[in-house]
Design an enzyme around this catalytic site. Structure first.
Site, short mmCIF file in Angstrom:
data_model
loop_
_atom_site.label_atom_id
_atom_site.label_comp_id
_atom_site.label_asym_id
_atom_site.label_seq_id
_atom_site.Cartn_x
_atom_site.Cartn_y
_atom_site.Cartn_z
N THR A 236 71.24 22.58 18.95
CA THR A 236 69.90 22.96 19.39
C THR A 236 69.08 21.71 19.59
O THR A 236 69.44 20.61 19.13
CB THR A 236 69.23 23.89 18.36
OG1 THR A 236 68.08 24.51 18.95
CG2 THR A 236 68.79 23.13 17.11
N HIS B 38 66.58 28.74 14.35
CA HIS B 38 65.65 27.85 15.06
C HIS B 38 64.32 28.60 15.07
O HIS B 38 64.17 29.58 15.78
CB HIS B 38 66.15 27.62 16.49
CG HIS B 38 65.32 26.68 17.31
ND1 HIS B 38 65.86 25.86 18.27
CD2 HIS B 38 63.99 26.45 17.33
CE1 HIS B 38 64.89 25.15 18.84
NE2 HIS B 38 63.75 25.51 18.28
N CYS C 120 59.71 22.80 16.05
CA CYS C 120 60.50 23.81 15.36
C CYS C 120 61.37 23.19 14.27
O CYS C 120 61.58 21.98 14.22
CB CYS C 120 61.39 24.55 16.34
SG CYS C 120 60.52 25.59 17.52
#
Length: 209
Positions: free
Chosen positions: A50, A72, A55
């Site tokens: 990711t 996430h 985040c």
């Protein structure tokens, strides 16, 4: 997620909300890419990756049961004083991942956790910014729930791309530069707005045992 022959495994092998499955030619293994709000739980042979700005991602595994997962998540910026309203989304993201691991055979006391992300992309001069709030929430959650945090790479100002290899627990991390590419910021702002406008049911979160 695709296997070596380009086939997606059965639902018994992988669960979650992630949508981007592919075969990684560089690492020579099936892979899944997570976007904000997604999570995945699977067996140890899947590469998980990711890109993180504000985040945070939690990488978790039970090395004995051979199951692992990643989420996430982003706490929405609602502009409201009640911290529990925003933290509920973080708790929900953690609950989905942990409960998925437990259903797949993991034991809570064996779960290993690594945390990444929570950057202050806007270079805010105050410590009250979305990224750092996400990072502080994740650390507080680990402490409160007594989970085994083995490593972390949080805070800072740069986005990160991470590749998680659940079979060994190894994480490869690359710091990114926010030059002309503002895709990360736009994606997270859009997701945060959707969270902030989502109706609140007032329901309680059922945490794992």
């Amino acid at each position: 997620m695709l296997d070596d022959h380009g086939n997606r495994p059965s639902s018994a092998e992988i669960v979650g909300m992630a949508q981007t499955y592919y075969y990684d030619g560089h690492f020579k293994r099936p892979a899944v890419k997570l976007l904000p709000g997604e999570y995945v739980v699977g067996r140890h042979d899947e590469l998980m990756c990711t890109v993180l700005g504000s985040c945070v991602s939690a990488c978790m595994r039970d090395p004995v049961a051979g199951v692992s997962g990643m989420n996430h998540f982003l706490l929405p910026s609602t502009g409201r004083a009640e911290e529990d309203l925003t933290a509920r989304y973080g708790v929900h993201a953690m609950e989905l991942l942990i409960n998925g691991l437990l259903r797949a055979g993991a034991k809570r006391q064996r779960i290993e956790v690594k945390l990444f992300g929570g950057a202050n992309l806007m270079h805010s001069r105050t410590d009250d910014n979305v990224g750092h709030n996400n990072a502080r929430f994740a650390l507080a959650f680990m402490k409160q729930e007594g989970l085994g945090l083995v490593s972390q790479d949080l805070f800072g100002h740069e986005p990160r791309k991470i590749w998680y290899f659940p079979d060994t627990g190894r994480v490869m991390l690359r710091r990114l530069r926010l030059t002309r590419n503002d895709t990360i910021i736009r994606r997270e702002v859009d997701y945060s707005r959707r969270l902030a406008t989502r109706p609140d049911t007032g329901g309680e979160v059922d945490l794992f045992d």
